[in-house]
Motif scaffolding. Structure first.
Motif, PDB file in Angstrom:
ATOM      1  N   THR A 114       0.850  -1.186   0.000  1.00 45.68           N
ATOM      2  CA  THR A 114       0.000   0.000   0.000  1.00 45.68           C
ATOM      3  C   THR A 114       0.891   1.243   0.000  1.00 45.68           C
ATOM      4  O   THR A 114       2.102   1.149   0.228  1.00 45.68           O
ATOM      5  N   ALA A 115       0.274   2.387  -0.213  1.00 45.42           N
ATOM      6  CA  ALA A 115       1.025   3.646  -0.142  1.00 45.42           C
ATOM      7  C   ALA A 115       1.628   3.799   1.255  1.00 45.42           C
ATOM      8  O   ALA A 115       2.780   4.222   1.398  1.00 45.42           O
ATOM      9  N   PHE A 116       0.873   3.430   2.287  1.00 47.25           N
ATOM     10  CA  PHE A 116       1.375   3.502   3.665  1.00 47.25           C
ATOM     11  C   PHE A 116       2.618   2.629   3.829  1.00 47.25           C
ATOM     12  O   PHE A 116       3.623   3.063   4.396  1.00 47.25           O
ATOM     13  N   ASP A 117       2.558   1.400   3.324  1.00 49.98           N
ATOM     14  CA  ASP A 117       3.695   0.482   3.429  1.00 49.98           C
ATOM     15  C   ASP A 117       4.945   1.088   2.788  1.00 49.98           C
ATOM     16  O   ASP A 117       6.033   1.074   3.370  1.00 49.98           O
ATOM     17  N   ARG A 118       4.784   1.620   1.592  1.00 50.58           N
ATOM     18  CA  ARG A 118       5.926   2.209   0.865  1.00 50.58           C
ATOM     19  C   ARG A 118       6.471   3.437   1.592  1.00 50.58           C
ATOM     20  O   ARG A 118       7.682   3.640   1.658  1.00 50.58           O
ATOM     21  N   GLU A 119       5.579   4.253   2.142  1.00 52.36           N
ATOM     22  CA  GLU A 119       6.021   5.453   2.861  1.00 52.36           C
ATOM     23  C   GLU A 119       6.780   5.093   4.137  1.00 52.36           C
ATOM     24  O   GLU A 119       7.798   5.718   4.448  1.00 52.36           O
ATOM     25  N   VAL A 120       6.305   4.099   4.864  1.00 52.22           N
ATOM     26  CA  VAL A 120       6.989   3.679   6.093  1.00 52.22           C
ATOM     27  C   VAL A 120       8.366   3.122   5.747  1.00 52.22           C
ATOM     28  O   VAL A 120       9.358   3.444   6.406  1.00 52.22           O
ATOM     29  N   ASP A 121       8.449   2.304   4.699  1.00 51.80           N
ATOM     30  CA  ASP A 121       9.734   1.750   4.288  1.00 51.80           C
ATOM     31  C   ASP A 121      10.689   2.866   3.855  1.00 51.80           C
ATOM     32  O   ASP A 121      11.866   2.863   4.226  1.00 51.80           O
ATOM     33  N   ALA A 122      10.175   3.833   3.106  1.00 50.75           N
ATOM     34  CA  ALA A 122      11.013   4.955   2.671  1.00 50.75           C
ATOM     35  C   ALA A 122      11.492   5.772   3.871  1.00 50.75           C
ATOM     36  O   ALA A 122      12.667   6.173   3.929  1.00 50.75           O
ATOM     37  N   LEU A 123      10.615   5.996   4.827  1.00 50.75           N
ATOM     38  CA  LEU A 123      10.985   6.739   6.033  1.00 50.75           C
ATOM     39  C   LEU A 123      12.111   6.030   6.771  1.00 50.75           C
ATOM     40  O   LEU A 123      13.092   6.642   7.185  1.00 50.75           O
ATOM     41  N   ARG A 124      11.989   4.708   6.914  1.00 53.06           N
ATOM     42  CA  ARG A 124      13.034   3.950   7.597  1.00 53.06           C
ATOM     43  C   ARG A 124      14.365   4.057   6.862  1.00 53.06           C
ATOM     44  O   ARG A 124      15.411   4.229   7.467  1.00 53.06           O
ATOM     45  N   GLN A 125      14.320   4.033   5.541  1.00 52.98           N
ATOM     46  CA  GLN A 125      15.553   4.160   4.757  1.00 52.98           C
ATOM     47  C   GLN A 125      16.189   5.542   4.925  1.00 52.98           C
ATOM     48  O   GLN A 125      17.405   5.653   5.085  1.00 52.98           O
ATOM     49  N   VAL A 126      15.379   6.586   4.897  1.00 51.77           N
ATOM     50  CA  VAL A 126      15.899   7.946   5.076  1.00 51.77           C
ATOM     51  C   VAL A 126      16.497   8.110   6.470  1.00 51.77           C
ATOM     52  O   VAL A 126      17.589   8.682   6.632  1.00 51.77           O
ATOM     53  N   LEU A 127      15.809   7.604   7.480  1.00 51.21           N
ATOM     54  CA  LEU A 127      16.323   7.706   8.846  1.00 51.21           C
ATOM     55  C   LEU A 127      17.660   6.975   8.986  1.00 51.21           C
ATOM     56  O   LEU A 127      18.566   7.455   9.664  1.00 51.21           O
ATOM     57  N   ALA A 128      17.797   5.846   8.323  1.00 52.84           N
ATOM     58  CA  ALA A 128      19.060   5.106   8.360  1.00 52.84           C
ATOM     59  C   ALA A 128      20.162   5.892   7.655  1.00 52.84           C
ATOM     60  O   ALA A 128      21.281   6.008   8.175  1.00 52.84           O
TER      61      ALA A 128
END
Length: 108
Positions: free
Chosen positions: A35-49
């Motif tokens: 979902t869009a939510f799933d992709r956004e959460v994954d992207a957020l985790r990548q940016v934070l890393a």
């Protein structure tokens, strides 16, 4: 090895391997669309890393700290966002007031 090393430790609620109540449940192996939510959460985790604000180990640890009732109710990426939020609060990157304001803003 001492006797205490060989004694079985209690299983944490997130450690479900071999748990009888889950052995009879069919595993859904079909592909599913993120979902869009799933992709956004994954992207957020990548940016934070990338910014050095969160490690994968912190993500895992935060997921393991979710209380059992919530752990069993939440989806995969809902567990991630809960862990991410807790980690950012613990590190002082955000505070609960900011989260409340953003939630209120999103609800209006």
């Amino acid at each position: 090895m001492s006797d205490s090393d060989t004694q079985e430790r209690p299983r944490a609620h997130h450690d479900m391997g071999g748990v009888p109540r889950f052995l009879c449940e069919e595993i859904d192996t079909s592909s599913h669309e993120l979902t869009a939510f799933d992709r956004e959460v994954d992207a957020l985790r990548q940016v934070l890393a990338l910014k050095g604000l969160m490690t994968v180990d912190e993500l895992r640890r935060g997921i393991e700290e979710i209380p059992e009732e919530d752990y069993l109710r939440l989806s995969y990426y809902q567990k991630w966002i809960r862990s991410i939020t807790a980690t950012l609060i613990r590190r002082g990157v955000i505070d609960e007031a900011e989260i409340g304001a953003k939630l209120a803003e999103a609800a209006s």
